[in-house]
Design an enzyme around this catalytic site. Structure first.
Site, PDB file in Angstrom:
ATOM      1  N   GLY A  39       7.979   9.775   0.457  1.00 16.52           N
ATOM      2  CA  GLY A  39       9.358   9.306   0.454  1.00 16.52           C
ATOM      3  C   GLY A  39       9.427   7.800   0.327  1.00 16.52           C
ATOM      4  O   GLY A  39       8.405   7.114   0.228  1.00 16.52           O
ATOM      5  N   CYS A  69      -4.831  -7.442  -3.026  1.00 14.42           N
ATOM      6  CA  CYS A  69      -4.412  -8.378  -1.983  1.00 14.42           C
ATOM      7  C   CYS A  69      -5.432  -9.483  -1.751  1.00 14.42           C
ATOM      8  O   CYS A  69      -5.075 -10.613  -1.397  1.00 14.42           O
ATOM      9  CB  CYS A  69      -4.135  -7.635  -0.680  1.00 14.42           C
ATOM     10  SG  CYS A  69      -5.506  -6.616  -0.119  1.00 14.42           S
ATOM     11  N   GLY A  77      12.181   4.141   1.152  1.00  8.63           N
ATOM     12  CA  GLY A  77      13.369   3.612   1.796  1.00  8.63           C
ATOM     13  C   GLY A  77      13.157   3.231   3.238  1.00  8.63           C
ATOM     14  O   GLY A  77      12.273   3.755   3.930  1.00  8.63           O
ATOM     15  N   GLU A 131      -3.058  -4.763   7.234  1.00  3.84           N
ATOM     16  CA  GLU A 131      -3.811  -5.448   6.179  1.00  3.84           C
ATOM     17  C   GLU A 131      -2.780  -5.872   5.148  1.00  3.84           C
ATOM     18  O   GLU A 131      -2.211  -5.039   4.436  1.00  3.84           O
ATOM     19  CB  GLU A 131      -4.867  -4.507   5.591  1.00  3.84           C
ATOM     20  CG  GLU A 131      -5.945  -5.226   4.810  1.00  3.84           C
ATOM     21  CD  GLU A 131      -5.616  -5.314   3.336  1.00  3.84           C
ATOM     22  OE1 GLU A 131      -5.131  -6.395   2.920  1.00  3.84           O
ATOM     23  OE2 GLU A 131      -5.829  -4.339   2.620  1.00  3.84           O
TER      24      GLU A 131
END
Length: 466
Positions: free
Chosen positions: A200, A278, A202, A244
């Site tokens: 999902g 990252c 949001g 992280e």
């Protein structure tokens, strides 16, 4: 496999929510699949399943837990071909990178966690006390889209080996990969409720997951901004956190550094996976004497990283994950150019697609792009005046995830000790599973990988018996 399902309490079930998410292939905008957009009722079912299973799983003999995970790893290996296709489609990742890094390396790390766990000391006896490492309980694992199976492995595998139960919430950009991962456990009969999958998007869904009183720990990989929100919400009930987060990692090239090593290292780090890493070395810091040589080296080699057909084995770089991500990257680059940055290598494509070619920008150390994460194939070159200046520039960001120093070994080690970063690479040093991975400052809390990857999912208890 029907992707429009959630995995809860040992079964693939239809979501209570009737809302769905279409997963889009960024290379051609086709629909890869449709997954549920779960609601609060679905979340409650998943968390309750994990809660109800945690005591039995904690008390399951370690050798039995090992067997379940080993069998699941073997099942995942059998799915390698399907995983290659899905990662290529969901992420826009070229086939060679997908096979080697996204899939094969992830399965290899899965197996290494299993092997390493067998040497981990969950209980140690001292003279007058016993030190025990015990499961935390229900772990909520929220994983990113840039390494859609690797990051799942990094969280779920050590969590389960340590005796925790897990609710996995993958990114809505690349959720189908997680379905295959969970299906591997389903096929080997993992006890009901031990591993659950909720898909999902949001703020509302995330809020339900994070705030639930039955979640004991949250392990999140993603942006620093979202990490801060999670930290604030989780802090209300003192949940254990492992975060992280982002990075703006520097590579300092010393006066005696090997330019070929430096340029190859930063281009691979910053351009592969379309810069969506990252820990990417997205800043190269060079003395004035080496600046022109470094620029020329990158100019001569940047074309090797030009995005091309994903199925071509020679293609090194694919698309960004979405057109939305491209607009974010493009916006930061255009702002930097307005601020005075210069384009030194590569070209800028403003077309309405998810393709962004790797580029080199010469920037000043105080520019916004010099201190903030782009998450795209944008390498920033910054000139430094002295070694002290280089170290100050390296540390002058809110991040501290990774770094590199290129130069004579002794000098490089001394510089590495002064960089505020969770990892520092010296010259050609490769990444190591055994070494802890995590950041200083706003790059996160906690460590992943190796033995340290188990510590995050365990509580420490001292039994005083003297």
């Amino acid at each position: 496999m029907d992707f429009n399902k959630l995995y809860i309490n040992g079964a693939w079930i239809s979501a209570k929510s009737k809302d769905t998410i279409s997963v889009i292939n960024p290379s051609d905008e086709s629909v890869v699949g449709v997954v549920p957009n779960a609601d609060s009722e679905d979340v409650k079912l998943a968390i309750n399943a994990a809660k109800n299973a945690k005591e039995n799983w904690q008390n399951t003999p370690f050798r039995v837990r090992i067997k379940y995970l080993y069998k699941a790893m073997k099942e995942l290996k059998k799915m390698s071909s399907e995983l290659n296709d899905i990662v290529l489609s969901e992420l826009g990742s070229p086939i060679t990178w997908t096979v080697k890094v996204q899939v094969n390396d992830s399965i290899r790390i899965f197996e290494r966690f299993i092997n390493l766990a067998q040497s981990y000391e969950f209980e140690k006896h001292f003279g007058n006390y016993i030190l025990r490492k015990e499961p935390i309980g229900v772990v909520l694992a929220i994983t990113p889209w840039n390494y859609p199976i690797y990051q799942v492995v990094q969280k779920v595998v050590p969590a389960l080996l340590c005796g925790n139960t897990v609710v996995l919430k993958p990114s809505s950009e690349t959720p189908i990969t997680a379905h295959y991962f969970v299906e591997a456990f389903n096929r080997v009969g993992l006890p009901n409720g031990v591993l659950n999958l909720v898909t999902g998007s949001g703020d509302e869904l995330s809020s339900h997951l994070i705030k639930d009183e039955n979640v004991d720990m949250i392990s999140f990989t993603g942006s620093t901004s979202v990490g801060k929100i999670i930290s604030m919400k989780a802090g209300q009930s003192f949940k254990r956190l492992a975060l992280e987060l982002g990075g703006k990692s520097p590579c300092i090239v010393l006066e005696d550094g090997d330019i070929n090593i430096a340029c190859q290292k930063v281009m691979n780090s910053c351009f592969l996976n379309s810069g969506q890493t990252c820990s990417a070395l997205s800043r190269i810091l060079v003395p004035k004497s080496l600046k022109n040589s470094v620029i020329q080296n990158i100019k001569d080699n940047v074309s090797k990283y030009k995005p091309s057909i994903l199925q071509n084995p020679d293609t090194l770089v694919g698309t960004l994950v979405s057109k939305k991500q491209k607009q974010k990257v493009l916006g930061m680059v255009n702002d930097a150019l307005k601020e005075g940055a210069t384009l030194e290598a590569g070209s800028i494509n403003s077309d309405d697609n998810a393709i962004f070619e790797p580029i080199l920008l010469c920037v000043k150390k105080d520019m916004f792009i010099a201190k903030n994460e782009v998450f795209g194939p944008v390498l920033c070159l910054i000139e430094y005046e002295s070694l002290e200046d280089a170290i100050n520039i390296a540390n002058d960001t809110r991040y501290g995830l990774s770094a590199a120093v290129i130069g004579s070994y002794e000098r490089a080690i001394e510089v590495a000790k002064k960089i505020k970063s969770g990892q520092v690479y010296i010259n050609n040093s490769p990444s190591l599973f055994e070494a802890p991975f995590g950041g200083y400052k706003e790059s996160g809390i906690g460590r992943e990988g190796g033995l340290y990857g188990f510590d995050e999912f365990l509580e420490t208890k001292a039994i005083l018996n003297g």
